[in-house]
Each structure stands twice: as C-alpha cells, then as structure tokens.
Design a protein around this motif. Structure first.
Motif, PDB file in Angstrom:
ATOM      1  N   ALA A 168       0.808  -1.221   0.000  1.00  0.00           N
ATOM      2  CA  ALA A 168       0.000   0.000   0.000  1.00  0.00           C
ATOM      3  C   ALA A 168       0.840   1.269   0.000  1.00  0.00           C
ATOM      4  CB  ALA A 168      -0.939   0.003   1.204  1.00  0.00           C
ATOM      5  N   THR A 169       2.090   1.177   0.449  1.00  0.00           N
ATOM      6  CA  THR A 169       2.930   2.379   0.504  1.00  0.00           C
ATOM      7  C   THR A 169       3.453   2.783  -0.871  1.00  0.00           C
ATOM      8  OG1 THR A 169       4.899   1.041   0.983  1.00  0.00           O
ATOM      9  CG2 THR A 169       3.667   1.894   2.866  1.00  0.00           C
ATOM     10  N   LYS A 187      -3.407   3.801  -7.883  1.00  0.00           N
ATOM     11  CA  LYS A 187      -4.712   3.363  -8.369  1.00  0.00           C
ATOM     12  C   LYS A 187      -4.560   2.437  -9.578  1.00  0.00           C
ATOM     13  CE  LYS A 187      -9.148   5.005 -10.123  1.00  0.00           C
ATOM     14  NZ  LYS A 187      -9.910   6.148 -10.653  1.00  0.00           N
ATOM     15  N   HIS A 235      -2.808  -0.593   6.306  1.00  0.00           N
ATOM     16  CA  HIS A 235      -3.209   0.601   7.064  1.00  0.00           C
ATOM     17  C   HIS A 235      -2.819   1.889   6.352  1.00  0.00           C
ATOM     18  CE1 HIS A 235       0.897  -0.331   8.369  1.00  0.00           C
ATOM     19  NE2 HIS A 235       1.031   0.947   8.675  1.00  0.00           N
ATOM     20  N   ARG A 236      -1.931   1.774   5.328  1.00  0.00           N
ATOM     21  CA  ARG A 236      -1.526   2.958   4.571  1.00  0.00           C
ATOM     22  C   ARG A 236      -2.323   3.128   3.273  1.00  0.00           C
ATOM     23  NH1 ARG A 236       3.061   5.126   6.704  1.00  0.00           N
ATOM     24  NH2 ARG A 236       4.324   3.791   8.055  1.00  0.00           N
ATOM     25  N   PHE A 237      -3.317   2.314   3.083  1.00  0.00           N
ATOM     26  CA  PHE A 237      -4.147   2.364   1.874  1.00  0.00           C
ATOM     27  C   PHE A 237      -4.896   3.695   1.832  1.00  0.00           C
ATOM     28  CE2 PHE A 237      -7.257  -0.110  -0.919  1.00  0.00           C
ATOM     29  CZ  PHE A 237      -6.276  -0.416  -1.857  1.00  0.00           C
ATOM     30  N   ASN A 238      -4.798   4.418   0.701  1.00  0.00           N
ATOM     31  CA  ASN A 238      -5.443   5.734   0.651  1.00  0.00           C
ATOM     32  C   ASN A 238      -6.886   5.644   0.170  1.00  0.00           C
ATOM     33  OD1 ASN A 238      -5.581   5.955  -2.266  1.00  0.00           O
ATOM     34  ND2 ASN A 238      -3.387   6.420  -2.267  1.00  0.00           N
ATOM     35  N   LYS A 239      -7.621   6.746   0.313  1.00  0.00           N
ATOM     36  CA  LYS A 239      -9.058   6.743   0.019  1.00  0.00           C
ATOM     37  C   LYS A 239      -9.343   6.486  -1.462  1.00  0.00           C
ATOM     38  CE  LYS A 239     -13.286   9.274   1.111  1.00  0.00           C
ATOM     39  NZ  LYS A 239     -13.960   8.979  -0.146  1.00  0.00           N
ATOM     40  N   GLN A 296      -7.588   4.660  -3.627  1.00  0.00           N
ATOM     41  CA  GLN A 296      -7.427   3.227  -3.873  1.00  0.00           C
ATOM     42  C   GLN A 296      -8.609   2.452  -3.281  1.00  0.00           C
ATOM     43  OE1 GLN A 296      -3.713   3.211  -1.732  1.00  0.00           O
ATOM     44  NE2 GLN A 296      -2.554   2.628  -3.551  1.00  0.00           N
ATOM     45  N   GLN A 297      -8.967   2.829  -2.069  1.00  0.00           N
ATOM     46  CA  GLN A 297     -10.036   2.133  -1.351  1.00  0.00           C
ATOM     47  C   GLN A 297     -11.371   2.250  -2.092  1.00  0.00           C
ATOM     48  OE1 GLN A 297     -10.752   3.373   2.850  1.00  0.00           O
ATOM     49  NE2 GLN A 297     -12.707   4.042   1.990  1.00  0.00           N
ATOM     50  N   ASN A 339      -8.404   1.726   8.037  1.00  0.00           N
ATOM     51  CA  ASN A 339      -9.611   2.454   7.680  1.00  0.00           C
ATOM     52  C   ASN A 339     -10.850   1.613   7.984  1.00  0.00           C
ATOM     53  OD1 ASN A 339     -11.808   3.500   5.939  1.00  0.00           O
ATOM     54  ND2 ASN A 339     -10.219   4.927   5.292  1.00  0.00           N
TER      55      ASN A 339
END
Length: 419
Positions: free
Chosen positions: A64-65, A69, A93-97, A99-100, A127
């Motif tokens: 995730a770091t 996308k 835990h580092r997944f950004n919005k 990507q999510q 998240n």
C-alpha cells in the motif's frame, strides 16, 4: 521456504489449524476477505500465499505504501478475466481513500478476496471501510521455539527450495540456538541459518561444519524489532506500568529490558514519572522525587549506563505502597467544572488588591490563617453550591495514612466551626 499451501504453514494454529473455521472454508474453496496483523516475520505474507496455493486462484501482491490506483485497476482487470482473484495488500493501514473507493465495490461483489496485512492494530489504524469488509480479523502470534525448530529442519532437508543439497553438518544445539534467539521471527531465523551456512564454507572441505560459536555470533541481536510509534511499543509501556502497579518486580524488569533494547529512553522516563504520581502518589511521595532524579541521570548518562538508575527506580516503584486517590479526587472536581457545577466564588476570597475592591465586598471578612494558632482557621472556601462536597477520599496506604489523619482532623474542625 514459504508454505505452498495451508497444510505447510508452520505455527499460527489458532488461525489456520485444521480445526479452525478458516481452514475449513479454504479447503472448501471459499476465501473470505481477511485482515492479518502482527509483528514482522511471523507469517502474514506466508499465510496469504499459502491460501492462494491451496485454492489455486490467481494471486496478486502489492504494498500500500508504493501502489497506486493503476495497480488496483490492473488487479480488477485480472479478476474479471479469471473470474476471481486474491489480492494481498501489505501495509494495508496505509491504503489511501482513492485506492479504497475503487477497490471496495469489487470486494463487496465477491470478485476480489482481499487479504490485508499490517503490523499495526487494525482497530486503531486500518480504515473502518476496509475493516468492515473483512469478516475475519486475525492476530498472528510470534512463532514458538518449536515452530522455528521445525522450519529450520525443513530448510536443511529441502533440496529444491532450501539447503538440502548442501553437505551441512549442524548440531541440534546450534539449531536450538537459532530457534531460541530469533524471537518468533521466521524470516530472521531463515536469514541466520543462511548466514551461518555461507560463513562456514571452507575451500577443499567436503562438508560444511557449523560451529556453535559462529552461530552465537550470527544470532546476536537478531530477531529483536521495536517500533516506538507502533502498537507493540504502547503495549510494552502498558505492561510496564501494570506490572509496577501490581508490584511484580520481575515482570516490570522484563518489560523495562525490552523497552531499553528499543532505545526510546524519553518515553520510558515519561512513563515512569507518570507512574510515580498516578500509582504511588501520596502513599510514598519521595518516590516521585527519586524518579525525577533518576530520569535526569538517564538524560546525562545515556546507554548503556542509563539502565542502572532505571533499574533502581523501577524496583523502588514496584515495592512502594500504592494509591491513586489524589488524581481521582481531581478528576471528580474536573467533572463538576465541566458539568457547570461551579457556583459563585465566595466574596471574602476574591482578589482585593486594587482600589475599590471593598466597595464590591471583595476580601471583606477574609481570615488570614497565619494570624491564628497552628496556622489554621475555620472559614468557607468552596462556593455555596458545593458546600460540604468531598472529592478526596484518602486510603490507608503507606504515608497516605498520615495525610488521611490530618485530613480527617481538619474536616472535624470544620464541622466544629459550623456549630
């Protein structure tokens, strides 16, 4: 040496053992979305690859770091082509919005089975949107010495993926040393094993003889990891305080040692200062002084000598009487203030050091305690609405017994003064 299927997974029987629901789901071809969390090197990635190997589904691993996308879009494309996909996201835990938001609808539809891995507590750092899609949240435990022993033997015997093709002579003592010195970290154990084998090769020799002294040299400080911003750090701090509060000297020294090895002396001193006032407090007020002095010594000395004053003060804190009545009393007062239960300041206590104060009634009738025998005189200090309120409930521990007697005597004198 990563496991190729879930039957080859070493350890973590509470998660993937043959009697667990997760094992049975996977064996039946159902892959739920899962969050795996735990310390580095104890099997998060291995379990994910083992699951994929068991069901023979397409498997994509990203971090995730570093992923963007575009990486998620490629995974979705593969899933649509293949019919289904296991997507492993390390450091989830580092997944950004962004990507999510793109990924989660495909997870909900069952096109992608998400396996997220993190070293952080998912209930604090992952998240909530991701967490809610993962029906299985599993905490991995450090591998036992027996688990690592089994893994080392496998690596020594496996001719295809391990070291089985090499003529290695190694004693059980050496294997035990590696297993017991890498603190539950399989990756570290494999690295040490490879290091000792490669450093034991001798030109012209038919065998690779592993000397125990060389093993001890290679395992020194291996397997110890400590992130001062991570969940483990705060858990160790909590364990230190609870051990001191519970007067368990040996447990407190154990957690202190782990924190010292982590190198964050500032956090240790801060926590010990808190303990001195929160858990020992009025029962032994001198401990707070000793703690502050020890922390000053730690700042001047640095490691390794800093461990000496730390050892002294932790043992003293453990063996001192305990009370929390002081800050509990203040908390009750704060609660009144926050609830608006404050009333008017008595006129005789108000500031009277200015011209015209007496016209407002400020300071009139105030009794100066130093003008009275024993330096005390009965008069009202609390606002009318709080009259007779008692926040402080002293305990009979250590020196607090003395404070309790003084407090009770003064409260008695107040009652007499009202008559």
């Amino acid at each position: 040496m990563r496991p190729r299927n879930i039957d080859e997974v070493v350890g973590q029987k509470h998660i993937i053992g043959k009697d667990t629901a997760l094992y049975k789901m996977i064996k039946n071809g159902h892959i739920p979305s899962i969050l795996l969390y735990g310390e580095p090197g104890i099997g998060k990635t291995s379990i994910a690859t083992a699951i994929a190997g068991t069901v023979e589904m397409p498997f994509i691993s990203i971090n995730a770091t570093t992923a963007g996308k575009k990486d998620i879009e490629q995974a979705v494309t593969v899933a649509k082509t293949e019919g289904k996909l296991i997507l492993f996201i390390d450091e989830v835990h580092r997944f950004n919005k962004l990507q999510q938001d793109y990924l989660l609808p495909h997870v909900e539809r069952g096109l992608i089975s998400l396996i997220g891995a993190t070293t952080e507590n998912p209930f604090h750092d992952v998240n909530p949107a991701i967490r809610s899609r993962c029906g299985q949240i599993k905490e991995l435990k450090p591998l036992t010495k027996e688990d690592l022993n089994e893994l080392i033997h496998r690596a020594l015997e496996d001719k295809e993926r391990g070291l089985g093709s090499l003529p290695i002579e190694i004693s059980e003592e050496a294997i035990e040393t590696i297993a017991s010195s890498t603190k539950g970290d399989a990756r570290s154990a494999m690295n040490v094993l490879e290091d000792v084998v490669m450093s034991s090769k001798t030109k012209g020799s038919e065998t690779i003889n592993i000397e125990i002294e060389l093993v001890r040299e290679c395992v020194e400080n291996k397997g110890f990891s400590h992130d001062k911003d991570g969940d483990l750090h705060y858990s160790l701090m909590s364990c230190l305080q609870k051990s001191i509060r519970g007067s368990d000297v040996n447990a407190a020294l154990h957690y202190l040692a782990r924190l010292i090895e982590g190198g964050d002396l500032i956090s240790i001193c801060r926590r010990l200062t808190v303990i001195a006032y929160e858990d020992i407090s009025l029962a032994a007020p001198e401990v707070a002084v000793h703690t502050v002095m020890a922390c000053q010594a730690v700042e001047r000395l640095g490691l390794p000598e800093a461990r000496i004053p730390l050892a002294n003060v932790v043992i003293e804190q453990c063996l001192s009487p305990k009370t929390n009545s002081a800050y509990k009393a203040l908390d009750l007062a704060i609660e009144d203030v926050r609830n608006g239960n404050i009333g008017e300041i008595p006129l005789h206590l108000r500031d009277a050091h200015y011209s015209g104060a007496s016209k407002l009634g400020h300071g009139i009738g105030y009794k100066y305690p130093h003008d009275y025998p024993n330096g005390w005189v009965s008069q009202q200090y609390l606002p009318d609405v709080l009259l007779n309120t008692k926040y402080f409930q002293p305990k009979q521990n250590g020196q607090e017994k003395y404070f309790s007697k003084v407090y009770d005597r003064l409260e008695g004198l107040k009652e007499e003064g009202k008559k």
